[in-house]
Design a protein around this motif. Structure first.
Motif, PDB file in Angstrom:
ATOM      1  N   VAL A  74       0.827  -1.252   0.013  1.00 23.60           N
ATOM      2  CA  VAL A  74       0.158   0.010  -0.052  1.00 23.60           C
ATOM      3  C   VAL A  74       0.977   1.075   0.003  1.00 23.60           C
ATOM      4  O   VAL A  74       0.566   2.323  -0.944  1.00 23.60           O
ATOM      5  N   GLN A  75       1.903   1.259   0.783  1.00 19.44           N
ATOM      6  CA  GLN A  75       2.811   2.231   0.945  1.00 19.44           C
ATOM      7  C   GLN A  75       3.602   2.627  -0.400  1.00 19.44           C
ATOM      8  O   GLN A  75       3.812   3.793  -0.723  1.00 19.44           O
ATOM      9  N   LEU A  76       3.771   1.660  -1.298  1.00 12.02           N
ATOM     10  CA  LEU A  76       4.314   1.985  -2.430  1.00 12.02           C
ATOM     11  C   LEU A  76       3.570   2.606  -3.534  1.00 12.02           C
ATOM     12  O   LEU A  76       3.940   2.989  -4.500  1.00 12.02           O
ATOM     13  N   GLU A  95     -14.226   8.206  10.042  1.00 10.28           N
ATOM     14  CA  GLU A  95     -13.311   7.048  10.682  1.00 10.28           C
ATOM     15  C   GLU A  95     -12.779   6.040   9.754  1.00 10.28           C
ATOM     16  O   GLU A  95     -11.894   5.740   9.490  1.00 10.28           O
ATOM     17  N   ASN A  96     -13.804   5.713   8.725  1.00  9.86           N
ATOM     18  CA  ASN A  96     -13.437   4.797   7.524  1.00  9.86           C
ATOM     19  C   ASN A  96     -12.367   5.648   6.743  1.00  9.86           C
ATOM     20  O   ASN A  96     -11.307   5.150   6.242  1.00  9.86           O
ATOM     21  N   ALA A 101      -6.211   6.985   5.436  1.00  9.14           N
ATOM     22  CA  ALA A 101      -5.120   7.754   5.251  1.00  9.14           C
ATOM     23  C   ALA A 101      -4.064   7.635   6.233  1.00  9.14           C
ATOM     24  O   ALA A 101      -2.967   8.212   6.454  1.00  9.14           O
ATOM     25  N   TYR A 102      -4.184   6.567   7.068  1.00  7.83           N
ATOM     26  CA  TYR A 102      -3.455   6.462   8.207  1.00  7.83           C
ATOM     27  C   TYR A 102      -1.917   6.168   8.144  1.00  7.83           C
ATOM     28  O   TYR A 102      -1.183   6.629   8.789  1.00  7.83           O
ATOM     29  N   ILE A 103      -1.467   5.690   6.928  1.00  9.23           N
ATOM     30  CA  ILE A 103      -0.252   5.402   6.443  1.00  9.23           C
ATOM     31  C   ILE A 103       0.472   6.781   6.016  1.00  9.23           C
ATOM     32  O   ILE A 103       1.749   6.459   5.783  1.00  9.23           O
ATOM     33  N   ARG A 104      -0.084   7.853   6.018  1.00 11.87           N
ATOM     34  CA  ARG A 104       0.460   9.035   5.252  1.00 11.87           C
ATOM     35  C   ARG A 104       1.041   9.954   6.257  1.00 11.87           C
ATOM     36  O   ARG A 104       0.316  10.117   7.382  1.00 11.87           O
ATOM     37  N   LYS A 105       2.158  10.553   5.830  1.00 14.52           N
ATOM     38  CA  LYS A 105       2.753  11.732   6.577  1.00 14.52           C
ATOM     39  C   LYS A 105       2.599  13.170   6.178  1.00 14.52           C
ATOM     40  O   LYS A 105       2.807  14.068   6.848  1.00 14.52           O
ATOM     41  N   ASP A 106       2.215  12.966   4.759  1.00 12.68           N
ATOM     42  CA  ASP A 106       1.980  14.417   4.121  1.00 12.68           C
ATOM     43  C   ASP A 106       0.560  15.173   4.567  1.00 12.68           C
ATOM     44  O   ASP A 106      -0.259  15.123   3.758  1.00 12.68           O
ATOM     45  N   LYS A 107       0.407  15.605   5.607  1.00 15.00           N
ATOM     46  CA  LYS A 107      -0.551  15.878   6.329  1.00 15.00           C
ATOM     47  C   LYS A 107      -1.386  17.052   5.442  1.00 15.00           C
ATOM     48  O   LYS A 107      -2.734  17.185   5.219  1.00 15.00           O
ATOM     49  N   ARG A 147     -12.363   5.865   0.502  1.00 17.86           N
ATOM     50  CA  ARG A 147     -11.184   4.869   1.675  1.00 17.86           C
ATOM     51  C   ARG A 147      -9.888   4.774   0.945  1.00 17.86           C
ATOM     52  O   ARG A 147      -8.816   5.283   1.346  1.00 17.86           O
ATOM     53  N   THR A 148      -9.975   4.270  -0.137  1.00 17.02           N
ATOM     54  CA  THR A 148      -8.910   3.888  -1.154  1.00 17.02           C
ATOM     55  C   THR A 148      -8.133   4.990  -1.597  1.00 17.02           C
ATOM     56  O   THR A 148      -6.694   5.166  -1.586  1.00 17.02           O
ATOM     57  N   LEU A 149      -8.882   5.887  -2.074  1.00 19.12           N
ATOM     58  CA  LEU A 149      -8.308   7.032  -2.318  1.00 19.12           C
ATOM     59  C   LEU A 149      -7.685   8.000  -1.330  1.00 19.12           C
ATOM     60  O   LEU A 149      -6.464   8.737  -1.903  1.00 19.12           O
ATOM     61  N   MET A 150      -7.955   7.799  -0.249  1.00 25.26           N
ATOM     62  CA  MET A 150      -7.397   8.669   0.990  1.00 25.26           C
ATOM     63  C   MET A 150      -5.860   7.789   0.939  1.00 25.26           C
ATOM     64  O   MET A 150      -5.083   8.502   1.918  1.00 25.26           O
ATOM     65  N   SER A 151      -5.841   6.963   0.424  1.00 26.86           N
ATOM     66  CA  SER A 151      -4.325   6.376   0.555  1.00 26.86           C
ATOM     67  C   SER A 151      -3.300   6.787  -0.494  1.00 26.86           C
ATOM     68  O   SER A 151      -2.184   6.367  -0.842  1.00 26.86           O
ATOM     69  N   ARG A 152      -3.972   7.681  -1.478  1.00 26.16           N
ATOM     70  CA  ARG A 152      -3.495   8.317  -2.526  1.00 26.16           C
ATOM     71  C   ARG A 152      -2.615   7.240  -3.629  1.00 26.16           C
ATOM     72  O   ARG A 152      -1.562   7.291  -3.833  1.00 26.16           O
ATOM     73  N   PRO A 153      -3.449   6.300  -4.011  1.00 25.47           N
ATOM     74  CA  PRO A 153      -2.734   5.301  -4.781  1.00 25.47           C
ATOM     75  C   PRO A 153      -2.378   5.654  -6.204  1.00 25.47           C
ATOM     76  O   PRO A 153      -2.751   6.555  -6.974  1.00 25.47           O
ATOM     77  N   LYS A 154      -1.006   5.056  -6.630  1.00 23.97           N
ATOM     78  CA  LYS A 154      -0.900   5.359  -8.138  1.00 23.97           C
ATOM     79  C   LYS A 154      -1.477   4.366  -8.763  1.00 23.97           C
ATOM     80  O   LYS A 154      -2.190   4.748  -9.982  1.00 23.97           O
ATOM     81  N   LEU A 155      -1.813   3.017  -8.511  1.00 20.35           N
ATOM     82  CA  LEU A 155      -2.609   2.171  -8.826  1.00 20.35           C
ATOM     83  C   LEU A 155      -3.518   1.686  -8.426  1.00 20.35           C
ATOM     84  O   LEU A 155      -3.403   1.289  -7.025  1.00 20.35           O
TER      85      LEU A 155
END
Ligand code: ATP
Length: 234
Positions: A74-76, A95-96, A101-107, A147-155
């Protein structure tokens, strides 16, 4: 962006994926269509590191995913929207999204992404405090995508986003998928609804009992006699 080469997956004696090879290039929507039990979910779970493979290679952004944990994947930049309504039913909508977004540091960027998700899904914005399990089916699907978009995926890997939704909602969800792709996210979409999937994809692969039997531009496959008979109702 994604290369799958000679992938074999077994569940005990069941040979669920047989030498599967395919690729997804940056900017594409690629769809994998197939009937019940063809191996679509298994393919996505192998890519996300949830289901181990017996042999074969998966590369994401030119890096082998062998031994990489689902979390690191996910982080990749590889985000999976799970099948059906696999949201956190007991948590609120907000909360969902926070879980995404929990893995992200770019607040700062995370804040902007909430706004993007709210703009795309106004119905979620109106229901931030609602318990997710009480959302309608379509809203739950939107939440799973948000929720998936909040992890900012490339794929973004999507598992049957149309499942269990009324035709009008299916259309709406597919419009949203197209827009997400136009916004720069590459998409691998797994679907039983071949008609809708082929209408938005650039390229497609047909999976039958664990094997890829056909591949090509989505427009061509939609005209293919075999595909029309088996997946498009003649
Ligand atoms: P559907 O659209 O019905 O979800 P699918 O194309 O996603 O189907 P998979 O769920 O990948 O198909 O299943 C592929 C095959 O592997 C099926 O024969 C299924 O029964 C089998 N299978 C899947 N998961 C397991 C498991 N955990 N244990 C044993 N067999 C499994």
């Amino acid at each position: 962006m994604l290369r799958v080469n000679g992938l074999n997956v077994f569940y005990g004696n069941i040979h669920a994926l047989r030498d599967i090879s395919f690729n997804v290039e940056e900017g594409e929507v690629v769809t994998l269509i197939g009937a019940n039990g063809a191996g679509k979910t298994t393919t996505l779970h192998s890519i996300s590191g949830l289901t181990p493979s017996k042999s074969g290679e998966i590369q994401f952004l030119q890096k082998s995913l062998k031994g990489v944990s689902p979390n690191q994947i996910v982080q990749l930049g590889l985000g999976q929207v799970p099948e059906g309504r696999r949201i956190f039913a007991n948590l609120t909508v907000l909360e969902n999204l926070e879980m995404g977004a929990y893995i992200r540091k770019d607040k700062q960027q995370v804040k902007a992404d909430y706004e993007n998700v709210f703009a795309r899904f106004p119905r979620l914005k109106e229901r931030l405090k609602q318990i997710a399990g009480t959302l309608s089916g379509g809203e739950q699907q939107m939440l799973a995508i948000g929720r998936t978009l909040m992890s900012r995926p490339k794929l973004m890997l999507m598992d049957e986003p149309s499942m269990g939704l009324a035709p009008l909602l299916v259309k709406e969800i597919f419009e949203i998928i197209k827009e997400i792709n136009r916004g720069g996210t590459t998409i691998l979409l797994v679907e039983q609804n071949a008609h809708m999937a082929l209408s938005i994809a650039h390229r497609a692969y047909v999976l039958e009992t664990g094997k890829i039997v056909l591949e090509g531009p989505a427009k061509e496959l939609a005209q293919n006699e075999q595909v029309r008979k088996a997946y498009l109702g003649g």
